[in-house]
Design an enzyme around this catalytic site. Sequence first.
Site, PDB file in Angstrom:
ATOM      1  N   GLU A 146       8.961   0.251  29.978  1.00 19.67           N
ATOM      2  CA  GLU A 146       9.116   0.559  28.549  1.00 19.67           C
ATOM      3  C   GLU A 146       8.113   1.594  28.033  1.00 19.67           C
ATOM      4  O   GLU A 146       7.362   1.349  27.080  1.00 19.67           O
ATOM      5  CB  GLU A 146       9.054  -0.730  27.723  1.00 19.67           C
ATOM      6  CG  GLU A 146      10.195  -1.671  28.060  1.00 19.67           C
ATOM      7  CD  GLU A 146      10.281  -2.908  27.174  1.00 19.67           C
ATOM      8  OE1 GLU A 146       9.355  -3.122  26.353  1.00 19.67           O
ATOM      9  OE2 GLU A 146      11.266  -3.655  27.287  1.00 19.67           O
ATOM     10  N   GLU A 189      15.875  -5.649  32.445  1.00 23.60           N
ATOM     11  CA  GLU A 189      15.538  -6.794  31.594  1.00 23.60           C
ATOM     12  C   GLU A 189      16.656  -6.987  30.585  1.00 23.60           C
ATOM     13  O   GLU A 189      17.128  -6.009  29.994  1.00 23.60           O
ATOM     14  CB  GLU A 189      14.241  -6.576  30.798  1.00 23.60           C
ATOM     15  CG  GLU A 189      12.960  -6.622  31.578  1.00 23.60           C
ATOM     16  CD  GLU A 189      11.741  -6.465  30.648  1.00 23.60           C
ATOM     17  OE1 GLU A 189      11.867  -6.801  29.441  1.00 23.60           O
ATOM     18  OE2 GLU A 189      10.702  -5.995  31.126  1.00 23.60           O
TER      19      GLU A 189
END
Length: 509
Positions: free
Chosen positions: A164, A283
């Site tokens: 991220e 995810e």
Amino acid sequence: MKENRFYKINKDSKVHFNNKVDFCVGTGRMGLALQKEYQEQLKLIQEEIGFRHIRGHGLFSDDMAIYQEYEDADGVKRAEYNFTYLDLVMDSYRACGLKPFLELGFMPDQMASGDQTVFYWKGNVTPPKSYEAWCDMVSATLRHLTDRYGADEVVTWPVEVWNEPNLSGFWKDADMKEYFRLFEETFHAVKKVDGRFRVGGPAICGVQDELWIREFLNFCREKKIPLDFVTRHHYTTDFPEDAGHYGYAALSDAQQGFDNLQSSRDIIDSFEEFKGMEIHITEFNTSYIPNCPLHDTNQNAAYIAHQLSRLGDVNESYSYWTFGDIFEERGVPFTPFHGGFGLVANGGIPKPTFWSFKFYKDLIGECVLKEEDLVVVLGKDGIYRGIAWNAARDRTGRELEIKTVFPAECGQEYVLVTKTVDEETCNPLRMWHDLGEPASLDERQKSLILECSRPFVSSRRIQETLGEVQVQLLVREHGVVSFELQPVKTASDRGYDYDRVMQYEKLLD
């Protein structure tokens, strides 16, 4: 309130369904794998479901102790590597039948250019002081793994660069240009170890995802980087409202999430050299916080059942975050039911969403029906297997009555086996609440909660009529029902009469 659904399956029905429910599952930071409870939860997950890969943070964080520095006789700082914990973790994964999905991060403190960290366990999220040192560490780690487990095996472990980077909390200043440099340097370091490694990124979440994916691919095009796959994340709740140790988050519209995933597919396919490239969702969950009570509920299980029916439409794989509740991003949880990400609560207690995954893992066969509340496959063994769910963003009191007509052999009798997970039949959270929400479970409490954490299993016989068999399922609010329909031939022992045993004829007197 009851709603009715009616579906009919034809003999030659075929529907696109990419069921990759078992490809990968998430974990907390890798160092947690050294804990006994972690290993017990992972063993349960693998025995009941059986994933193929596992992905977690913190491979290079200090608690794994891989990167070390010392001063030589001339006072010059030198690097050395310690793979003791890495070996223990990887050995434990392999013993469970798992291949790592290697996420390369976070930054060792001695290598980091700054002191910004994330999480309770302080993962460093700054770029390296020296990209040469970073690449040397990446290369040394991969060489060690290939020496230990064999190159032919380790090159089957996908490699993802960072986590991220489009969030400033996970990558200093969310600096796109700096991340692209990290990716390029790391990509080439990995490929120099063995060109067969598959490397991808940018592992972004939903913030400015379209911009990041487009610019990432532009960068790879400009630098002529032969990217192997694209990764992103997928969460489906609104911003949480904090209260004490918890964050309460409302579910977002599922279709908006699917549309967002489609946008990634469209962007990638707009690049001729990347068209059709694999997308791995490394995810996904409902909420993106590890203290959201929604995660422990039947509502979560039903919503995820719907997600699992469609996440494979435009993605190669999708990895649930996470398998268990040994997890410390916001500190050590206070209670067994604290809204953790995991499919398993601490104490080895399967949550309702655990069974959504188990049911999908058991969907073996060719898809013959896929609707917004039902998916059915036909196996080579002639057994129809299906899952029905009643997903909703809010409590409505709605029950679904789903009637499905299957083609059947003339004169044949069938058995329908159902496994039900709903608030009445499989609800460990309610038992914990009714017991007073104890922070520490004694053996009796744990035993009671475990008893009500498994699906309710039932069966009944159905006779073919006019070449068809009709199956009727009642799916309660936030419920998930798995079923199997197969032909049955009774071969009773001499003298055995089931109807006589059950005394059904007396009900007619």
